[in-house]
Scaffold this motif. Structure first.
Motif, PDB file in Angstrom:
ATOM      1  N   TYR A 197       0.865  -1.191   0.107  1.00 16.34           N
ATOM      2  CA  TYR A 197      -0.052  -0.047   0.013  1.00 16.34           C
ATOM      3  C   TYR A 197       0.797   1.347  -0.029  1.00 16.34           C
ATOM      4  O   TYR A 197       0.386   2.359  -0.478  1.00 16.34           O
ATOM      5  CB  TYR A 197      -0.935   0.160   1.188  1.00 16.34           C
ATOM      6  CG  TYR A 197      -1.776  -1.137   1.030  1.00 16.34           C
ATOM      7  CD1 TYR A 197      -2.928  -1.118   0.507  1.00 16.34           C
ATOM      8  CD2 TYR A 197      -1.698  -2.150   2.087  1.00 16.34           C
ATOM      9  CE1 TYR A 197      -3.859  -2.287   0.245  1.00 16.34           C
ATOM     10  CE2 TYR A 197      -2.416  -3.218   2.096  1.00 16.34           C
ATOM     11  CZ  TYR A 197      -3.644  -3.457   1.149  1.00 16.34           C
ATOM     12  OH  TYR A 197      -4.342  -4.425   1.100  1.00 16.34           O
ATOM     13  N   GLN A 198       2.026   1.230   0.501  1.00 16.42           N
ATOM     14  CA  GLN A 198       2.943   2.298   0.470  1.00 16.42           C
ATOM     15  C   GLN A 198       4.385   1.952   0.858  1.00 16.42           C
ATOM     16  O   GLN A 198       4.694   0.876   1.028  1.00 16.42           O
ATOM     17  CB  GLN A 198       2.426   3.270   1.708  1.00 16.42           C
ATOM     18  CG  GLN A 198       2.630   2.720   3.192  1.00 16.42           C
ATOM     19  CD  GLN A 198       2.344   3.693   4.390  1.00 16.42           C
ATOM     20  OE1 GLN A 198       2.156   4.704   4.140  1.00 16.42           O
ATOM     21  NE2 GLN A 198       2.739   3.232   5.595  1.00 16.42           N
ATOM     22  N   THR A 199       5.407   2.720   0.280  1.00 16.41           N
ATOM     23  CA  THR A 199       6.517   2.470   0.277  1.00 16.41           C
ATOM     24  C   THR A 199       7.290   2.704   1.721  1.00 16.41           C
ATOM     25  O   THR A 199       7.172   3.828   2.189  1.00 16.41           O
ATOM     26  CB  THR A 199       7.341   3.434  -0.481  1.00 16.41           C
ATOM     27  OG1 THR A 199       6.989   3.205  -2.114  1.00 16.41           O
ATOM     28  CG2 THR A 199       8.818   3.044  -0.668  1.00 16.41           C
TER      29      THR A 199
END
Length: 382
Positions: A197-199
């Motif tokens: 979903y996110q880095t």
């Protein structure tokens, strides 16, 4: 006559004992340096930095650097377990090989269908075959060509997917994108990262050779700060050293109340006082400045060197619409101790002193205060 003399002496004595006296406090007008400045508090941040993150999920197998290490662009920083990505790449390569084999087979079928069409047309020209057989042969040729094109499209799609998988496999090795210093490491060996979903951030690389001071300026003072004006600051524990710079910009809005963004260094103020952010850069070749240090900042709005200086408390502003800016009055003690009132024009001013442009000369004594002493008779009465 004797009685009259006694009365005169008594009257003089009463006057002498009852009179009040005034003692004046004064200061000598001298020369010096003066500056008008706006004081503020700021935080130091690297001018250039990058947050290094992971673009694929997996377990960190090894970290090759730690906080404080100097790195070069392209240097290997960390390794993530490549097992899943490697298996995906292997499956894509196998699928691509199978599709290419199917394409070769279908191209052979297409060639055979083409030959059959030619034979049927030759036989049809001699009346040795049916028209229906010619139609069937041409239909088979069209279908074979369509199957060839379909396989080519599948190969293109699979090749693109394989290329993306190979890129993701390369992301399991994380490299430095700039020269700098590792200022923080947010992950540990053995930690599992989820990049769905996110880095997730692993570490931060910063160029500590040039720093930016993020300064909070109150709304009452922000109009005095402008781009290009000189500024200097000190840090805690190094009060004798000053770092000098020039204001780069004043951000047009205060920090967002929702929270600080990725490229800001000041958190939103929790007080009711509105503050704005002023930025300026400073060289840090010797490495004395470090991220998150507190800076005591002074924005220099005006300055004068080796000028006549008077105490500001001794100057009384002239409150008149016709008075010029910087017009004051002052009381001066002459050589006989008498008071003279002067009209003074001041230049650069701060909270303590003012530059004298007209009205006072170096060496004169200016009245800074007075003390009134009651007579002996009044003190006795009290």
């Amino acid at each position: 006559m004797v009685a009259m003399a006694v009365l005169v002496i008594a009257a003089l004595a009463i006057w002498w004992l009852g009179r009040s006296s005034v003692t004046y406090e004064s200061a000598v007008i001298g020369r010096g340096d003066i500056e008008s400045s706006v004081s503020a508090v700021g935080k130091l941040q690297p001018r250039r930095y990058v947050d290094v993150g992971a673009q694929v999920s997996g377990q960190i197998l090894r970290l090759h650097v730690q906080a404080g290490d100097a790195v070069k662009k392209g240097q290997l920083l960390a390794e993530i377990d490549p097992s899943v990505q490697k298996a995906t790449v292997d499956a894509g390569r196998a699928s691509l090989t199978g599709l290419r084999a199917q394409l070769a087979e279908q191209q052979a079928q297409h060639m055979l269908a083409g030959q059959q069409v030619q034979r049927q047309r030759q036989l049809d020209a001699g009346g040795a075959t049916r028209s229906e057989d010619v139609d069937i042969a041409e239909s088979n040729l069209t279908q074979a060509a369509a199957r060839v094109e379909h396989l080519k499209a599948q190969i293109t799609q699979t090749s693109a997917t394989l290329q993306a998988d190979e890129v993701r496999l390369g992301y399991t090795n994380i490299y430095a994108t700039m020269d700098g210093t590792i200022v923080s490491v947010d992950a540990r060996e053995g930690q599992t990262l989820n990049a769905t979903y996110q880095t997730p951030n692993i570490m931060r690389i910063a160029d500590l050779g040039r720093m930016t001071v993020w300064t909070e300026v109150s709304e009452a003072e922000v109009r005095k700060v402008r781009a290009g004006m000189p500024v200097y600051f000190t840090t805690l524990g190094a009060d004798r050293r000053r770092w000098h710079g020039e204001v780069r910009q004043v951000l047009p809005a205060p920090p967002s109340p929702e929270g600080k963004s990725a490229d800001t260094a000041l958190a939103p103020s929790t007080s009711k006082v509105i503050v704005y952010t002023a930025l300026f850069d400073v060289d840090n070749a010797d490495g004395e400045l470090m991220p998150q240090m507190t800076a005591q900042v002074s924005f220099v709005s005006a300055a004068a060197r080796d000028v006549v200086v008077a105490p500001l408390a001794a100057l009384k502003p002239i409150k008149s619409e016709l008075a010029a800016p910087g017009a004051y009055t002052a009381r001066v003690l002459d050589a006989d101790g008498r008071i003279q009132e002067r009209r003074v024009r001041a230049g650069v001013r701060n909270r303590v002193s003012a530059e004298v442009l007209e009205g006072l000369a170096e060496g004169e004594r200016i009245v800074t205060g007075e003390q009134r002493h009651e007579g002996a008779l009044k003190r006795f009465q009290l």
